[in-house]
Scaffold this motif. Structure first.
Motif, PDB file in Angstrom:
ATOM      1  N   ASN A   6      16.494 -19.778  20.588  1.00 50.66           N
ATOM      2  CA  ASN A   6      15.779 -19.937  19.318  1.00 50.66           C
ATOM      3  C   ASN A   6      16.070 -21.312  18.730  1.00 50.66           C
ATOM      4  O   ASN A   6      17.229 -21.715  18.626  1.00 50.66           O
ATOM      5  CB  ASN A   6      16.201 -18.866  18.312  1.00 50.66           C
ATOM      6  N   GLN A   7      15.001 -22.004  18.357  1.00 52.23           N
ATOM      7  CA  GLN A   7      15.111 -23.308  17.712  1.00 52.23           C
ATOM      8  C   GLN A   7      14.183 -23.341  16.508  1.00 52.23           C
ATOM      9  O   GLN A   7      13.314 -22.487  16.353  1.00 52.23           O
ATOM     10  CB  GLN A   7      14.698 -24.433  18.665  1.00 52.23           C
ATOM     11  N   SER A   8      14.393 -24.337  15.670  1.00 48.81           N
ATOM     12  CA  SER A   8      13.429 -24.601  14.601  1.00 48.81           C
ATOM     13  C   SER A   8      13.209 -26.103  14.539  1.00 48.81           C
ATOM     14  O   SER A   8      14.033 -26.892  15.001  1.00 48.81           O
ATOM     15  CB  SER A   8      13.906 -24.055  13.255  1.00 48.81           C
ATOM     16  N   GLY A   9      12.064 -26.469  13.976  1.00 53.93           N
ATOM     17  CA  GLY A   9      11.724 -27.876  13.903  1.00 53.93           C
ATOM     18  C   GLY A   9      10.758 -28.153  12.772  1.00 53.93           C
ATOM     19  O   GLY A   9      10.337 -27.237  12.066  1.00 53.93           O
ATOM     20  N   VAL A  10      10.438 -29.429  12.626  1.00 52.60           N
ATOM     21  CA  VAL A  10       9.553 -29.847  11.542  1.00 52.60           C
ATOM     22  C   VAL A  10       8.460 -30.765  12.066  1.00 52.60           C
ATOM     23  O   VAL A  10       8.635 -31.464  13.059  1.00 52.60           O
ATOM     24  CB  VAL A  10      10.311 -30.589  10.415  1.00 52.60           C
ATOM     25  N   ILE A  11       7.343 -30.708  11.366  1.00 44.48           N
ATOM     26  CA  ILE A  11       6.309 -31.725  11.495  1.00 44.48           C
ATOM     27  C   ILE A  11       6.370 -32.486  10.177  1.00 44.48           C
ATOM     28  O   ILE A  11       5.892 -32.011   9.150  1.00 44.48           O
ATOM     29  CB  ILE A  11       4.921 -31.107  11.708  1.00 44.48           C
ATOM     30  N   PRO A  62       6.769 -23.376   2.051  1.00 46.49           N
ATOM     31  CA  PRO A  62       7.482 -22.102   1.913  1.00 46.49           C
ATOM     32  C   PRO A  62       7.472 -21.228   3.170  1.00 46.49           C
ATOM     33  O   PRO A  62       8.442 -20.547   3.455  1.00 46.49           O
ATOM     34  CB  PRO A  62       6.752 -21.389   0.778  1.00 46.49           C
ATOM     35  N   GLU A  63       6.390 -21.258   3.917  1.00 48.35           N
ATOM     36  CA  GLU A  63       6.286 -20.438   5.129  1.00 48.35           C
ATOM     37  C   GLU A  63       6.191 -21.338   6.355  1.00 48.35           C
ATOM     38  O   GLU A  63       5.624 -22.426   6.288  1.00 48.35           O
ATOM     39  CB  GLU A  63       5.045 -19.546   5.059  1.00 48.35           C
ATOM     40  N   PRO A  64       6.708 -20.879   7.495  1.00 45.44           N
ATOM     41  CA  PRO A  64       6.549 -21.657   8.723  1.00 45.44           C
ATOM     42  C   PRO A  64       5.072 -21.856   9.048  1.00 45.44           C
ATOM     43  O   PRO A  64       4.236 -21.006   8.753  1.00 45.44           O
ATOM     44  CB  PRO A  64       7.224 -20.796   9.791  1.00 45.44           C
ATOM     45  N   ALA A  65       4.763 -22.980   9.674  1.00 43.21           N
ATOM     46  CA  ALA A  65       3.392 -23.268  10.086  1.00 43.21           C
ATOM     47  C   ALA A  65       3.004 -22.458  11.313  1.00 43.21           C
ATOM     48  O   ALA A  65       1.841 -22.190  11.550  1.00 43.21           O
ATOM     49  CB  ALA A  65       3.242 -24.759  10.377  1.00 43.21           C
ATOM     50  N   GLY A  66       3.993 -22.084  12.102  1.00 44.85           N
ATOM     51  CA  GLY A  66       3.749 -21.329  13.315  1.00 44.85           C
ATOM     52  C   GLY A  66       4.898 -21.499  14.285  1.00 44.85           C
ATOM     53  O   GLY A  66       5.986 -21.929  13.896  1.00 44.85           O
ATOM     54  N   VAL A  79      10.352 -22.006  19.368  1.00 49.29           N
ATOM     55  CA  VAL A  79      10.532 -22.939  18.256  1.00 49.29           C
ATOM     56  C   VAL A  79       9.694 -22.489  17.061  1.00 49.29           C
ATOM     57  O   VAL A  79       8.477 -22.358  17.167  1.00 49.29           O
ATOM     58  CB  VAL A  79      10.121 -24.379  18.645  1.00 49.29           C
ATOM     59  N   LEU A  80      10.357 -22.250  15.940  1.00 49.05           N
ATOM     60  CA  LEU A  80       9.695 -21.956  14.673  1.00 49.05           C
ATOM     61  C   LEU A  80       9.488 -23.289  13.963  1.00 49.05           C
ATOM     62  O   LEU A  80      10.443 -24.042  13.768  1.00 49.05           O
ATOM     63  CB  LEU A  80      10.559 -21.026  13.828  1.00 49.05           C
ATOM     64  N   VAL A  81       8.239 -23.601  13.593  1.00 43.27           N
ATOM     65  CA  VAL A  81       7.891 -24.933  13.095  1.00 43.27           C
ATOM     66  C   VAL A  81       7.481 -24.877  11.623  1.00 43.27           C
ATOM     67  O   VAL A  81       6.669 -24.039  11.233  1.00 43.27           O
ATOM     68  CB  VAL A  81       6.739 -25.541  13.918  1.00 43.27           C
ATOM     69  N   TYR A  82       8.030 -25.801  10.851  1.00 43.74           N
ATOM     70  CA  TYR A  82       7.690 -25.964   9.437  1.00 43.74           C
ATOM     71  C   TYR A  82       7.007 -27.314   9.231  1.00 43.74           C
ATOM     72  O   TYR A  82       7.325 -28.279   9.928  1.00 43.74           O
ATOM     73  CB  TYR A  82       8.957 -25.962   8.569  1.00 43.74           C
ATOM     74  N   VAL A  83       6.125 -27.392   8.249  1.00 41.95           N
ATOM     75  CA  VAL A  83       5.625 -28.679   7.782  1.00 41.95           C
ATOM     76  C   VAL A  83       6.611 -29.157   6.718  1.00 41.95           C
ATOM     77  O   VAL A  83       6.995 -28.401   5.828  1.00 41.95           O
ATOM     78  CB  VAL A  83       4.200 -28.563   7.197  1.00 41.95           C
ATOM     79  N   LEU A 121      -0.841 -25.598  17.673  1.00 43.50           N
ATOM     80  CA  LEU A 121      -0.330 -25.372  16.319  1.00 43.50           C
ATOM     81  C   LEU A 121      -0.752 -26.512  15.398  1.00 43.50           C
ATOM     82  O   LEU A 121      -1.220 -26.284  14.279  1.00 43.50           O
ATOM     83  CB  LEU A 121       1.195 -25.239  16.367  1.00 43.50           C
ATOM     84  N   ILE A 122      -0.602 -27.741  15.859  1.00 47.58           N
ATOM     85  CA  ILE A 122      -0.984 -28.911  15.055  1.00 47.58           C
ATOM     86  C   ILE A 122      -2.480 -28.876  14.763  1.00 47.58           C
ATOM     87  O   ILE A 122      -2.910 -29.127  13.633  1.00 47.58           O
ATOM     88  CB  ILE A 122      -0.577 -30.223  15.758  1.00 47.58           C
ATOM     89  N   ARG A 123      -3.270 -28.547  15.755  1.00 49.20           N
ATOM     90  CA  ARG A 123      -4.726 -28.469  15.545  1.00 49.20           C
ATOM     91  C   ARG A 123      -5.084 -27.416  14.502  1.00 49.20           C
ATOM     92  O   ARG A 123      -6.016 -27.605  13.728  1.00 49.20           O
ATOM     93  CB  ARG A 123      -5.435 -28.160  16.859  1.00 49.20           C
ATOM     94  N   ARG A 124      -4.359 -26.296  14.508  1.00 50.90           N
ATOM     95  CA  ARG A 124      -4.623 -25.233  13.528  1.00 50.90           C
ATOM     96  C   ARG A 124      -4.220 -25.647  12.114  1.00 50.90           C
ATOM     97  O   ARG A 124      -4.893 -25.322  11.148  1.00 50.90           O
ATOM     98  CB  ARG A 124      -3.848 -23.960  13.891  1.00 50.90           C
ATOM     99  N   VAL A 125      -3.093 -26.328  11.990  1.00 48.91           N
ATOM    100  CA  VAL A 125      -2.541 -26.645  10.670  1.00 48.91           C
ATOM    101  C   VAL A 125      -3.245 -27.825  10.013  1.00 48.91           C
ATOM    102  O   VAL A 125      -3.490 -27.820   8.810  1.00 48.91           O
ATOM    103  CB  VAL A 125      -1.021 -26.925  10.766  1.00 48.91           C
TER     104      VAL A 125
END
Length: 139
Positions: A6-11, A62-66, A79-83, A121-125
């Motif tokens: 499990n990882q997390s990251g940011v855009i 507030p919520e992960p982007a995906g 990877v759980l991604v946040y903006v 994910l980027i295309r959706r967000v």
């Protein structure tokens, strides 16, 4: 023992641009991400990675982007991604000597992303209203 990591990251977003950094090997362009340490939330880990890998300080949506999955050394990584809304991009940061940082349009960032799940994910967000400006898609 889990069968995945499990990882997390940011855009990171600042002035309509996304921030990418070189991987630790210097061979690829990535968004800051890393392991979620015990006792930390995914959001806390994402903010820590943004600071350590890119010298960025900011706030998360507030919520992960995906999320997306990729494989490294035969092990799947989730990877759980946040903006992240960047407040400050510092000139000195812990991994400055290891990584380069670059600000890109969404289209240019998409050209550099290798993981298909992250690209989707980027295309959706994000949607591109103008080549140099991004607009968040709201529900």
């Amino acid at each position: 023992m889990p069968t995945w990591v499990n990882q997390s990251g940011v855009i990171p977003v600042l002035n309509g641009r996304l921030c990418m950094v070189t991987s630790s090997s210097g061979k690829r362009w990535v968004f800051p991400k890393g392991l979620i340490d015990p006792g930390h939330t995914a959001g806390q880990a994402a903010l820590t990675e943004a600071w350590e890998e890119a010298g960025l300080v900011g706030t998360l949506d507030p919520e992960p982007a995906g999320n997306y999955v990729y494989e490294k050394l035969g092990t799947p990584h989730h990877v759980l991604v946040y903006v992240m809304r960047v407040i400050e991009a510092r000139d000195n940061w812990p991994e400055r000597g290891l990584r380069d940082r670059e600000w890109l349009t969404v289209d240019d960032a998409l050209d550099r992303v290798e993981e298909p799940g992250l690209r989707e994910l980027i295309r959706r967000v994000f949607r591109v209203g103008h080549p140099d400006r991004i607009t968040l898609v709201t529900a």
